[in-house]
Design a protein around this motif. Sequence first.
Motif, PDB file in Angstrom:
ATOM      1  N   MET A   1      -8.821  42.302  50.822  1.00 24.77           N
ATOM      2  CA  MET A   1      -8.722  42.613  49.409  1.00 24.77           C
ATOM      3  C   MET A   1      -7.708  41.719  48.700  1.00 24.77           C
ATOM      4  N   ASP A   2      -6.673  41.276  49.440  1.00 21.17           N
ATOM      5  CA  ASP A   2      -5.657  40.474  48.767  1.00 21.17           C
ATOM      6  C   ASP A   2      -6.177  39.103  48.339  1.00 21.17           C
ATOM      7  N   HIS A   3      -7.285  38.643  48.917  1.00 17.66           N
ATOM      8  CA  HIS A   3      -7.854  37.354  48.518  1.00 17.66           C
ATOM      9  C   HIS A   3      -8.551  37.440  47.164  1.00 17.66           C
ATOM     10  N   ALA A   4      -8.866  38.629  46.713  1.00 19.08           N
ATOM     11  CA  ALA A   4      -9.480  38.806  45.398  1.00 19.08           C
ATOM     12  C   ALA A   4      -8.425  39.047  44.317  1.00 19.08           C
ATOM     13  N   CYS A   5      -7.188  39.132  44.698  1.00 18.48           N
ATOM     14  CA  CYS A   5      -6.103  39.416  43.762  1.00 18.48           C
ATOM     15  C   CYS A   5      -5.409  38.116  43.371  1.00 18.48           C
ATOM     16  N   TRP A   6      -5.291  37.865  42.083  1.00 20.01           N
ATOM     17  CA  TRP A   6      -4.678  36.631  41.593  1.00 20.01           C
ATOM     18  C   TRP A   6      -3.323  36.884  40.947  1.00 20.01           C
ATOM     19  N   GLU A   7      -2.700  37.994  41.274  1.00 22.22           N
ATOM     20  CA  GLU A   7      -1.369  38.294  40.759  1.00 22.22           C
ATOM     21  C   GLU A   7      -0.304  37.590  41.593  1.00 22.22           C
ATOM     22  N   ARG A   8       0.906  37.544  41.049  1.00 24.49           N
ATOM     23  CA  ARG A   8       2.033  37.068  41.838  1.00 24.49           C
ATOM     24  C   ARG A   8       2.270  38.070  42.964  1.00 24.49           C
ATOM     25  N   PRO A   9       2.699  37.606  44.129  1.00 20.76           N
ATOM     26  CA  PRO A   9       2.951  38.546  45.233  1.00 20.76           C
ATOM     27  C   PRO A   9       3.909  39.667  44.848  1.00 20.76           C
ATOM     28  N   GLU A  10       4.859  39.354  43.974  1.00 27.36           N
ATOM     29  CA  GLU A  10       5.832  40.375  43.568  1.00 27.36           C
ATOM     30  C   GLU A  10       5.188  41.511  42.777  1.00 27.36           C
ATOM     31  N   ASP A  11       4.049  41.226  42.144  1.00 31.32           N
ATOM     32  CA  ASP A  11       3.388  42.223  41.311  1.00 31.32           C
ATOM     33  C   ASP A  11       2.220  42.915  42.005  1.00 31.32           C
ATOM     34  N   MET A  12       1.869  42.479  43.181  1.00 34.74           N
ATOM     35  CA  MET A  12       0.703  43.036  43.875  1.00 34.74           C
ATOM     36  C   MET A  12       0.941  44.478  44.293  1.00 34.74           C
ATOM     37  N   ASP A  13      -0.047  45.300  44.057  1.00 43.27           N
ATOM     38  CA  ASP A  13      -0.002  46.663  44.564  1.00 43.27           C
ATOM     39  C   ASP A  13      -1.241  46.943  45.416  1.00 43.27           C
ATOM     40  N   THR A  14      -1.919  45.882  45.806  1.00 43.86           N
ATOM     41  CA  THR A  14      -3.098  45.984  46.658  1.00 43.86           C
ATOM     42  C   THR A  14      -2.662  46.436  48.056  1.00 43.86           C
ATOM     43  N   PRO A  15      -3.329  47.436  48.617  1.00 46.67           N
ATOM     44  CA  PRO A  15      -2.986  47.849  49.986  1.00 46.67           C
ATOM     45  C   PRO A  15      -3.193  46.679  50.952  1.00 46.67           C
ATOM     46  N   ARG A  16      -2.253  46.481  51.848  1.00 45.49           N
ATOM     47  CA  ARG A  16      -2.335  45.388  52.799  1.00 45.49           C
ATOM     48  C   ARG A  16      -2.111  45.932  54.203  1.00 45.49           C
ATOM     49  N   SER A  17      -2.936  45.497  55.124  1.00 45.27           N
ATOM     50  CA  SER A  17      -2.826  45.933  56.514  1.00 45.27           C
ATOM     51  C   SER A  17      -1.811  45.086  57.255  1.00 45.27           C
ATOM     52  N   VAL A  18      -1.204  45.681  58.251  1.00 51.13           N
ATOM     53  CA  VAL A  18      -0.255  44.988  59.101  1.00 51.13           C
ATOM     54  C   VAL A  18      -0.804  45.026  60.517  1.00 51.13           C
ATOM     55  N   PHE A  19      -0.760  43.884  61.195  1.00 55.49           N
ATOM     56  CA  PHE A  19      -1.231  43.791  62.574  1.00 55.49           C
ATOM     57  C   PHE A  19      -0.122  43.211  63.427  1.00 55.49           C
ATOM     58  N   LYS A  20      -0.123  43.532  64.700  1.00 47.47           N
ATOM     59  CA  LYS A  20       0.900  42.999  65.589  1.00 47.47           C
ATOM     60  C   LYS A  20       0.247  42.259  66.745  1.00 47.47           C
ATOM     61  N   VAL A  21       1.012  41.367  67.330  1.00 50.47           N
ATOM     62  CA  VAL A  21       0.582  40.737  68.569  1.00 50.47           C
ATOM     63  C   VAL A  21       1.428  41.348  69.677  1.00 50.47           C
ATOM     64  N   ASP A  22       0.805  41.529  70.823  1.00 50.02           N
ATOM     65  CA  ASP A  22       1.503  42.063  71.986  1.00 50.02           C
ATOM     66  C   ASP A  22       0.808  41.536  73.229  1.00 50.02           C
ATOM     67  N   LYS A  23       1.178  42.031  74.397  1.00 49.09           N
ATOM     68  CA  LYS A  23       0.591  41.491  75.626  1.00 49.09           C
ATOM     69  C   LYS A  23      -0.911  41.750  75.717  1.00 49.09           C
ATOM     70  N   ASN A  24      -1.411  42.782  75.047  1.00 52.54           N
ATOM     71  CA  ASN A  24      -2.841  43.062  75.057  1.00 52.54           C
ATOM     72  C   ASN A  24      -3.600  42.279  73.986  1.00 52.54           C
ATOM     73  N   ASN A  25      -2.917  41.876  72.951  1.00 55.29           N
ATOM     74  CA  ASN A  25      -3.492  41.074  71.867  1.00 55.29           C
ATOM     75  C   ASN A  25      -2.552  39.903  71.612  1.00 55.29           C
ATOM     76  N   PRO A  26      -2.601  38.881  72.490  1.00 54.63           N
ATOM     77  CA  PRO A  26      -1.644  37.785  72.363  1.00 54.63           C
ATOM     78  C   PRO A  26      -1.833  36.996  71.075  1.00 54.63           C
ATOM     79  N   GLY A  27      -0.804  36.293  70.739  1.00 59.00           N
ATOM     80  CA  GLY A  27      -0.828  35.461  69.541  1.00 59.00           C
ATOM     81  C   GLY A  27       0.116  34.286  69.702  1.00 59.00           C
ATOM     82  N   SER A  28      -0.195  33.400  70.652  1.00 58.71           N
ATOM     83  CA  SER A  28       0.681  32.262  70.913  1.00 58.71           C
ATOM     84  C   SER A  28       0.900  31.410  69.674  1.00 58.71           C
ATOM     85  N   ASP A  29      -0.149  31.260  68.857  1.00 60.03           N
ATOM     86  CA  ASP A  29      -0.020  30.435  67.659  1.00 60.03           C
ATOM     87  C   ASP A  29       0.972  31.047  66.678  1.00 60.03           C
ATOM     88  N   ILE A  30       0.853  32.311  66.410  1.00 61.42           N
ATOM     89  CA  ILE A  30       1.752  32.989  65.476  1.00 61.42           C
ATOM     90  C   ILE A  30       3.162  33.110  66.057  1.00 61.42           C
TER      91      ILE A  30
END
Length: 93
Positions: A1-30
């Motif tokens: 949804m945040d890709h459809a929002c053209w507001e400044r990040p400071e003004d965004m109130d669009t819900p945003r998901s948070v994801f984590k990397v861990d040993k079961n879902n690695p993320g060497s790049d991140i």
Amino acid sequence: MDHACWERPEDMDTPRSVFKVDKNNPGSDIAGETAAALAAASIVFRKCDPSYSSLLLHRAIKVFGFADKYRGPYSAGLAPEVCPFYCSYSGYQ
């Protein structure tokens, strides 16, 4: 949804998901990018705040160790949530 929002990040109130990397879902790049940012920040603070610089460097080493131990792009485990916008196309593995 945040890709459809053209507001400044400071003004965004669009819900945003948070994801984590861990040993079961690695993320060497991140994790590698995060380790590099922490290491660079440790250089910035080396003279003005040595204890904070040391903390940043210690965390950079730990994060890099995680990236090296649990290898894989973060988009492999999170593809339904992050693709097509944040898929890893680096050719890793």
